[in-house]
Design an enzyme around this catalytic site. Structure first.
Site, PDB file in Angstrom:
ATOM      1  N   LYS A   1      -4.394  -6.733  15.987  1.00  0.00           N
ATOM      2  CA  LYS A   1      -3.262  -5.904  16.416  1.00  0.00           C
ATOM      3  C   LYS A   1      -3.568  -5.163  17.710  1.00  0.00           C
ATOM      4  O   LYS A   1      -2.691  -4.963  18.532  1.00  0.00           O
ATOM      5  CB  LYS A   1      -2.906  -4.903  15.311  1.00  0.00           C
ATOM      6  CG  LYS A   1      -2.051  -5.535  14.235  1.00  0.00           C
ATOM      7  CD  LYS A   1      -1.637  -4.518  13.195  1.00  0.00           C
ATOM      8  CE  LYS A   1      -2.795  -4.205  12.290  1.00  0.00           C
ATOM      9  NZ  LYS A   1      -2.428  -3.335  11.160  1.00  0.00           N
TER      10      LYS A   1
ATOM     11  N   ARG B   1     -10.978 -14.385   6.768  1.00  0.00           N
ATOM     12  CA  ARG B   1      -9.773 -14.222   7.586  1.00  0.00           C
ATOM     13  C   ARG B   1      -9.240 -15.568   8.022  1.00  0.00           C
ATOM     14  O   ARG B   1      -9.999 -16.512   8.217  1.00  0.00           O
ATOM     15  CB  ARG B   1     -10.100 -13.449   8.866  1.00  0.00           C
ATOM     16  CG  ARG B   1     -10.523 -12.043   8.671  1.00  0.00           C
ATOM     17  CD  ARG B   1     -10.886 -11.434  10.018  1.00  0.00           C
ATOM     18  NE  ARG B   1      -9.712 -10.921  10.706  1.00  0.00           N
ATOM     19  CZ  ARG B   1      -9.253  -9.682  10.538  1.00  0.00           C
ATOM     20  NH1 ARG B   1      -9.837  -8.846   9.720  1.00  0.00           N
ATOM     21  NH2 ARG B   1      -8.200  -9.274  11.210  1.00  0.00           N
TER      22      ARG B   1
ATOM     23  N   GLU C   1      -1.895  -1.337   7.893  1.00  0.00           N
ATOM     24  CA  GLU C   1      -1.816  -0.074   8.609  1.00  0.00           C
ATOM     25  C   GLU C   1      -0.651  -0.193   9.590  1.00  0.00           C
ATOM     26  O   GLU C   1      -0.600  -1.160  10.360  1.00  0.00           O
ATOM     27  CB  GLU C   1      -3.128   0.163   9.373  1.00  0.00           C
ATOM     28  CG  GLU C   1      -3.113   1.508  10.052  1.00  0.00           C
ATOM     29  CD  GLU C   1      -4.370   1.799  10.870  1.00  0.00           C
ATOM     30  OE1 GLU C   1      -5.340   1.028  10.781  1.00  0.00           O
ATOM     31  OE2 GLU C   1      -4.334   2.802  11.595  1.00  0.00           O
TER      32      GLU C   1
HETATM   33  P1  ATP Z   1      -5.939  -6.180  12.763  1.00  0.00           P
HETATM   34  O1  ATP Z   1      -7.349  -6.514  13.126  1.00  0.00           O
HETATM   35  O2  ATP Z   1      -4.940  -7.142  13.294  1.00  0.00           O
HETATM   36  O3  ATP Z   1      -5.572  -4.767  13.044  1.00  0.00           O
HETATM   37  P2  ATP Z   1      -6.316  -5.333  10.164  1.00  0.00           P
HETATM   38  O4  ATP Z   1      -7.145  -5.921   9.122  1.00  0.00           O
HETATM   39  O5  ATP Z   1      -6.857  -4.097  10.778  1.00  0.00           O
HETATM   40  O6  ATP Z   1      -5.916  -6.391  11.207  1.00  0.00           O
HETATM   41  P3  ATP Z   1      -4.415  -4.255   8.413  1.00  0.00           P
HETATM   42  O7  ATP Z   1      -3.073  -3.740   8.716  1.00  0.00           O
HETATM   43  O8  ATP Z   1      -5.449  -3.318   7.944  1.00  0.00           O
HETATM   44  O9  ATP Z   1      -4.867  -5.002   9.688  1.00  0.00           O
HETATM   45  O10 ATP Z   1      -4.326  -5.502   7.435  1.00  0.00           O
HETATM   46  C1  ATP Z   1      -3.623  -5.495   6.225  1.00  0.00           C
HETATM   47  C2  ATP Z   1      -4.199  -6.555   5.334  1.00  0.00           C
HETATM   48  O11 ATP Z   1      -4.131  -7.829   5.950  1.00  0.00           O
HETATM   49  C3  ATP Z   1      -5.652  -6.284   5.038  1.00  0.00           C
HETATM   50  O12 ATP Z   1      -5.859  -6.457   3.647  1.00  0.00           O
HETATM   51  C4  ATP Z   1      -6.387  -7.307   5.841  1.00  0.00           C
HETATM   52  O13 ATP Z   1      -7.579  -7.663   5.231  1.00  0.00           O
HETATM   53  C5  ATP Z   1      -5.388  -8.462   5.909  1.00  0.00           C
HETATM   54  N1  ATP Z   1      -5.598  -9.245   7.115  1.00  0.00           N
HETATM   55  C6  ATP Z   1      -5.596  -8.795   8.384  1.00  0.00           C
HETATM   56  N2  ATP Z   1      -5.884  -9.793   9.241  1.00  0.00           N
HETATM   57  C7  ATP Z   1      -6.060 -10.903   8.501  1.00  0.00           C
HETATM   58  C8  ATP Z   1      -6.391 -12.267   8.801  1.00  0.00           C
HETATM   59  N3  ATP Z   1      -6.592 -12.682  10.050  1.00  0.00           N
HETATM   60  N4  ATP Z   1      -6.490 -13.140   7.776  1.00  0.00           N
HETATM   61  C9  ATP Z   1      -6.283 -12.740   6.516  1.00  0.00           C
HETATM   62  N5  ATP Z   1      -5.968 -11.480   6.166  1.00  0.00           N
HETATM   63  C10 ATP Z   1      -5.863 -10.561   7.137  1.00  0.00           C
HETATM   64 MG    MG Z   2      -7.405  -2.692   9.145  1.00  0.00          MG
END
Ligand code: ATP
Ligand code: MG
Length: 562
Positions: free
Chosen positions: A269, A259, A33
């Site tokens: 983020k 994760r 995102e």
């Molecule tokens: P954040 O909590 O930092 O906002 P998010 O999952 O909301 O992370 P996204 O932009 O939706 O952020 O993530 C894009 C992809 O990266 C998703 O498929 C998510 O599952 C993966 N991802 C995010 N954080 C991690 C992590 N700590 N380890 C592995 N994969 C991750």
């Molecule tokens: Mg997300």
């Protein structure tokens, strides 16, 4: 992949699906995102999604999941593209956006309404929450749940046309308010939001919810394996429900993995954004940030990040990986590739009283001790030098093999010198050493084969380049700041220290971002944002050894082995 290398469970599933003929080609996506910069956790997801298709001649989409206007921006979109590319992955012509599919996603919503599987609800957000029930009690059906298909279609069209204010109506899936899985209790599919979108402008006043948009985007792109993190496990029944209802031509399969969390760092983020907004760090690319942009500016090579996630593996178990693992990956790569230079971080003046004034010798210095093909450079040597303050000790223990009163030490690529006299200021601090050099001991060409136990680095005072060198430490004092109630309390107040250093002159020509080893000190690079021809600014990438090994390192130094 070699036969002996063990496959993680996702690669095993993929291998099985190829062998059984279920799929001819693997298709994955990395779906961030654009509401912030990518961090070390994303690196894992990127390496996994692009990795499995690189290994099997498949295809990977970079899909910007832009269903939440307001929090998303072009700056973030650009940063994501830059960071994925820098990590070494190529989406070719497969850069997509959830917003590319807004029309098709809307059409799918209409289909659900037509089949009686979705309805427009007039309950307020608070009422919807109340009707939803709890983990231990069933929810209740909304009084609007049995609206006719015609009425639902009509209301949905008017929602789209912007006839209602935010929150007045919501389109929901009609699943099961009694389901033990909260995600199946008639989840929202579309909500009204009169807000401009960074790509579609004012075209839409309703936006699809993440689960709905995500499942459909996967189906539209022909994704075979939709890899996501474990918190989506409870969403999988909903993912599958959408597919069962809509029966798209391609049916993706969602698979969850755990994760990646890095100790002493934040991987959210939202919290990283708070660090930026509150001015706790300089920006998303502050070299202390666990963002890809921050780590790149710090000087971490992309290959080290890829190696790090490889060492972490792909599992279903929660993991908190030590910062030392990441730093070791950085050291392994830089140790082999980074050229060596000399720099003094905390300078102490040395005058060689028997060295002719005005004389300058060019000392030949190897660029890499283990790789002669990287050549040599010339380092100017003169009567006045800088050495490291900690390489001199007035009341030194017997085993201290650096410089001490009356003691001898070798200057790297130079001569053996002896400390004859100490000059102190009024406060009693040592401000200068008067030494003499032994002209027969010039490194490489000297006639004397005299040996001393310690070797120290130095820089010629007259030729030295003044630089600000920033020494970084971890941003947090606790191992898992992600789970701290308030991460502010866990901040390390000493995460940045800046010193006025002296560098060997060849470093003036070093390109920003190119890592070098400052001998005996660590790996450094010129800062890509602040370094300039008249104001040199360097970042410490990583020390030579993990600080837990510091004691060991000191002991070795004293024995002249470093
Ligand atoms: P954040 O909590 O930092 O906002 P998010 O999952 O909301 O992370 P996204 O932009 O939706 O952020 O993530 C894009 C992809 O990266 C998703 O498929 C998510 O599952 C993966 N991802 C995010 N954080 C991690 C992590 N700590 N380890 C592995 N994969 C991750
Ligand atoms: Mg997300």
């Amino acid at each position: 992949m070699s036969e002996t290398e063990s496959r993680d469970f996702i690669r095993q599933i993929i291998q099985d699906d190829l062998e059984s003929g279920k799929h001819d080609q693997i298709v994955t996506r990395f779906p961030p995102e654009p509401n912030g910069y990518l961090h070390i956790g994303h690196v894992m997801s990127i390496c996994l999604n692009f990795g499995v298709t690189n290994e099997t001649a498949g295809r990977t989409y970079l899909r910007l999941d832009d269903t939440n206007p307001g929090k998303e921006s072009k700056e973030y979109v650009d940063a994501i593209e830059r960071d994925v590319r820098w990590l070494g992955f190529d989406w070719e012509d497969r850069l997509t956006h959830a917003s590319d599919y807004f029309e098709k996603i809307y059409a799918a919503a209409v289909s659900l309404v037509e089949m009686g599987s979705a309805y427009v609800d007039s309950l307020s957000a608070d009422e919807i929450r109340e009707y939803r029930g709890t983990l231990t009690s069933a929810g209740r059906n909304s009084p609007h749940r049995d609206r006719s298909v015609e009425e639902n279609l009509h209301l949905l069209a008017r929602m789209r046309a912007g006839e209602f204010p935010d929150g007045e109506l919501v389109l929901r899936a009609k699943i099961d308010m009694g389901s033990p899985n909260m995600n199946l209790r008639d989840p929202a599919l579309y909500r009204i939001r009169h807000i401009a979108h960074q790509r579609t402008g004012d075209d839409w006043s309703i936006y699809p919810m993440y689960d709905f948009a995500h499942t459909l985007s996967d189906a539209f792109e022909g994704i075979t394996h939709s890899l996501c993190t474990l918190e989506f496990e409870d969403h999988r029944p909903l993912y599958d429900w959408f597919l069962d209802q809509l029966k798209p031509a391609h049916r993706p399969r969602q698979i969850e993995f755990s994760r990646l969390n890095l100790a002493y760092a934040i991987t959210s983020k939202r919290k990283l954004n708070a660090l930026v907004e509150e001015g706790i760090v300089e920006g998303w690319n502050d070299p202390r940030m666990p963002t890809i942009a921050g780590m790149r500016r710090r000087g971490y090579p992309a290959a080290a990040l890829r190696e790090f996630v490889k060492r972490g593996g792909v599992t279903k178990k929660d993991k908190l990986i030590e910062m030392g693992v990441l730093e070791n990956c950085v050291r392994d790569i830089l140790g082999e590739n980074a050229e060596r230079r000399m720099a003094v971080l905390k300078p102490l003046k040395v005058v060689l009283t028997n060295y002719p004034e005005g004389k300058v010798e060019m000392m030949e210095a190897a660029n890499h001790p283990g790789r002669p093909e990287l050549g040599t450079r010339e380092v100017p040597f003169s009567r006045e030098l800088w050495i490291e303050q900690e390489d001199f000790m007035e009341d030194a223990p017997r085993k201290f093999f650096r410089l001490k009163p009356g003691g001898e030490v070798r200057l790297r690529f130079g001569y053996i010198i002896q400390c004859d006299e100490i000059i102190k200021n009024d406060a009693g601090e040592v401000i200068e050493l008067r030494c003499s050099y032994d002209p027969d001991t010039r490194s490489g060409t000297g006639t004397s084969d005299r040996k001393v136990k310690g070797t120290i680095h130095w820089v010629s005072r007259e030729h030295a380049l003044a630089a600000k060198v920033r020494l970084y430490d971890r941003l947090f004092n606790v191992a898992n700041p992600n789970s701290a109630d308030d991460f502010h309390a866990a901040l390390n107040a000493d995460s940045l220290q800046s010193v006025d250093a002296k560098l060997e002159p060849s470093l003036a020509a070093l390109e920003s971002g190119t890592p070098v080893q400052f001998e005996r000190l660590g790996y450094f690079c010129a800062d890509s944002e602040e370094n300039s021809a008249d104001a040199h600014v360097f970042n410490r990438i990583v020390t030579l050894r993990d600080s837990w090994a510091k004691q060991e390192e000191l002991a070795m130094k004293d024995q002249g082995q470093v």
